[in-house]
Design a protein around this motif. Structure first.
Motif, PDB file in Angstrom:
ATOM      1  N   LEU A  92       0.939  -0.578   0.344  1.00 11.84           N
ATOM      2  CA  LEU A  92      -0.352   0.039  -0.034  1.00 11.84           C
ATOM      3  C   LEU A  92       0.818   1.382   0.086  1.00 11.84           C
ATOM      4  CD1 LEU A  92      -2.599  -0.672   2.521  1.00 11.84           C
ATOM      5  CD2 LEU A  92      -2.948  -1.185   0.088  1.00 11.84           C
ATOM      6  N   GLY A  93       0.951   2.480  -1.085  1.00 10.38           N
ATOM      7  CA  GLY A  93       1.516   3.528  -0.577  1.00 10.38           C
ATOM      8  C   GLY A  93       2.258   3.041  -2.193  1.00 10.38           C
ATOM      9  N   MET A  94       2.215   2.194  -2.876  1.00  9.50           N
ATOM     10  CA  MET A  94       3.786   2.214  -3.494  1.00  9.50           C
ATOM     11  C   MET A  94       3.338   2.849  -4.933  1.00  9.50           C
ATOM     12  SD  MET A  94       6.297   0.803  -1.627  1.00  9.50           S
ATOM     13  CE  MET A  94       7.297   0.501  -3.176  1.00  9.50           C
ATOM     14  N   ASP A  95       1.927   2.186  -5.106  1.00  6.62           N
ATOM     15  CA  ASP A  95       2.043   3.594  -6.235  1.00  6.62           C
ATOM     16  C   ASP A  95       1.931   4.980  -6.232  1.00  6.62           C
ATOM     17  OD1 ASP A  95       0.376   2.964  -9.306  1.00  6.62           O
ATOM     18  OD2 ASP A  95      -1.207   4.212  -8.280  1.00  6.62           O
ATOM     19  N   LEU A  96       1.721   5.275  -5.019  1.00  3.80           N
ATOM     20  CA  LEU A  96       2.162   6.851  -4.439  1.00  3.80           C
ATOM     21  C   LEU A  96       3.521   6.894  -5.005  1.00  3.80           C
ATOM     22  CD1 LEU A  96       1.113   9.952  -4.660  1.00  3.80           C
ATOM     23  CD2 LEU A  96       1.196   9.394  -1.895  1.00  3.80           C
ATOM     24  N   GLU A  97       4.483   5.952  -4.455  1.00  4.19           N
ATOM     25  CA  GLU A  97       5.396   6.431  -4.310  1.00  4.19           C
ATOM     26  C   GLU A  97       6.545   6.101  -5.609  1.00  4.19           C
ATOM     27  OE1 GLU A  97       8.025   3.798  -1.501  1.00  4.19           O
ATOM     28  OE2 GLU A  97       7.091   5.160   0.166  1.00  4.19           O
ATOM     29  N   GLU A  98       5.847   5.485  -6.468  1.00  2.00           N
ATOM     30  CA  GLU A  98       6.241   5.195  -7.606  1.00  2.00           C
ATOM     31  C   GLU A  98       5.484   6.489  -8.928  1.00  2.00           C
ATOM     32  OE1 GLU A  98       8.234   3.692 -11.157  1.00  2.00           O
ATOM     33  OE2 GLU A  98       7.994   2.303  -8.683  1.00  2.00           O
TER      34      GLU A  98
ATOM     35  N   ILE B 167       5.558   9.437  -7.385  1.00  2.00           N
ATOM     36  CA  ILE B 167       6.575  10.028  -7.171  1.00  2.00           C
ATOM     37  C   ILE B 167       7.427  10.506  -7.692  1.00  2.00           C
ATOM     38  CG2 ILE B 167       7.594  11.686  -5.477  1.00  2.00           C
ATOM     39  CD1 ILE B 167       4.906  11.005  -3.945  1.00  2.00           C
ATOM     40  N   ASN B 168       8.240   8.974  -7.890  1.00  2.00           N
ATOM     41  CA  ASN B 168       9.902   8.761  -8.223  1.00  2.00           C
ATOM     42  C   ASN B 168       9.398   8.367  -9.531  1.00  2.00           C
ATOM     43  OD1 ASN B 168       9.874   7.893  -5.731  1.00  2.00           O
ATOM     44  ND2 ASN B 168      10.046   5.371  -6.128  1.00  2.00           N
TER      45      ASN B 168
ATOM     46  N   LYS C  97      14.442  10.039  -2.934  1.00  2.00           N
ATOM     47  CA  LYS C  97      13.891   9.701  -2.006  1.00  2.00           C
ATOM     48  C   LYS C  97      14.764   9.276  -1.242  1.00  2.00           C
ATOM     49  CE  LYS C  97      10.910   5.921  -0.699  1.00  2.00           C
ATOM     50  NZ  LYS C  97      10.485   6.205   0.285  1.00  2.00           N
ATOM     51  N   LYS C  98      14.498   9.886   0.488  1.00  2.00           N
ATOM     52  CA  LYS C  98      15.272   9.379   1.446  1.00  2.00           C
ATOM     53  C   LYS C  98      14.982   7.785   1.837  1.00  2.00           C
ATOM     54  CE  LYS C  98      13.960  13.211   3.281  1.00  2.00           C
ATOM     55  NZ  LYS C  98      13.809  14.022   5.032  1.00  2.00           N
TER      56      LYS C  98
ATOM     57  N   ARG D  61       4.290  11.596 -14.500  1.00  2.00           N
ATOM     58  CA  ARG D  61       2.907  10.746 -13.950  1.00  2.00           C
ATOM     59  C   ARG D  61       2.434  11.697 -12.925  1.00  2.00           C
ATOM     60  NH1 ARG D  61       2.568   5.770 -11.501  1.00  2.00           N
ATOM     61  NH2 ARG D  61       0.866   5.355 -11.241  1.00  2.00           N
ATOM     62  N   MET D  62       3.250  12.233 -12.574  1.00  2.00           N
ATOM     63  CA  MET D  62       2.288  13.363 -11.551  1.00  2.00           C
ATOM     64  C   MET D  62       3.177  14.595 -10.993  1.00  2.00           C
ATOM     65  SD  MET D  62       1.204  12.109  -7.433  1.00  2.00           S
ATOM     66  CE  MET D  62       0.790  10.819  -8.008  1.00  2.00           C
ATOM     67  N   ASP D  63       2.450  15.020 -11.916  1.00  2.00           N
ATOM     68  CA  ASP D  63       3.211  16.723 -11.835  1.00  2.00           C
ATOM     69  C   ASP D  63       2.910  18.036 -10.578  1.00  2.00           C
ATOM     70  OD1 ASP D  63       5.136  18.995 -13.329  1.00  2.00           O
ATOM     71  OD2 ASP D  63       3.583  19.509 -14.476  1.00  2.00           O
TER      72      ASP D  63
END
Length: 193
Positions: free
Chosen positions: A23-29, A31-32, A48-49, A180-182
């Motif tokens: 969970l949260g990996m789609d958002l992180e992906e 952003i990455n 990403k830190k 993807r997420m501006d």
């Protein structure tokens, strides 16, 4: 002569399984991928830190197949991302929300709030990127809005930020192709008018 063969058809039902570990990996992906686009196009440097961990035990079944079997977080992690954009330091955390009506403040740690407060105090840009999964919406929540609700929670026990607050005081981040997420477009609207 043509021989016609009839094979039985098998009807298969596929159920989508949710892996709660990701969970949260789609958002992180998202952003990455956006951060890679920003870096490759010389727009910003945001990374990403890594989470600081202390490795305690490693199993070595063979030289090239080492497996970490025990590890602990060294210190509480501050936020997920930091970097620089147009000469300004940026620091933020990415949060997933599966609630329909509010974002639970329990999703944010006290040390994260303190860290973001210090970033803003020293002239940096501090915020949360929050995914509202049920609505398929992403919002940039400025630190000052988060902090108002955080301080209220300390006084009156408030436990969440209503969805309506995101609609009125946060900024919708649209999902696209490249990036993807501006979220930097939103940063431009808020901080670089």
């Amino acid at each position: 002569m043509v021989i016609k063969m009839n094979f039985p058809t098998v009807k298969r039902e596929h159920k989508k399984q949710i892996n709660k570990a990701n969970l949260g990996m789609d958002l992180e992906e998202a952003i990455n991928q956006s951060n890679a686009y920003y870096l490759n196009n010389d727009i910003a440097v945001i990374h990403k830190k890594p989470t600081p961990v202390q490795i305690v035990k490693v199993n070595y079944p063979s030289r090239n197949k080492a497996v970490i079997t025990e590890a602990y977080y060294k210190t509480p992690s501050t936020t997920d991302y930091n970097g620089i954009y147009k000469g300004k330091y940026i620091d933020f955390d990415a949060k997933e929300n599966h609630n329909r009506t509010a974002f639970p403040l329990a999703n944010v740690s006290a040390h994260q709030v303190l860290h973001l407060k210090n970033v803003e105090k020293h002239g940096g840009i501090a915020f949360l990127l929050v995914a509202w999964n049920l609505y398929n919406e992403y919002y940039l929540l400025p630190f000052d809005v988060l902090n108002d609700y955080w301080q209220a929670s300390l006084k009156d026990g408030r436990k969440s930020i209503p969805y309506e607050t995101f609609k009125t005081k946060a900024y919708l981040v649209k999902e696209g192709y490249l990036p993807r997420m501006d979220y930097l477009k939103v940063i431009d609207e808020i901080y670089f008018k």
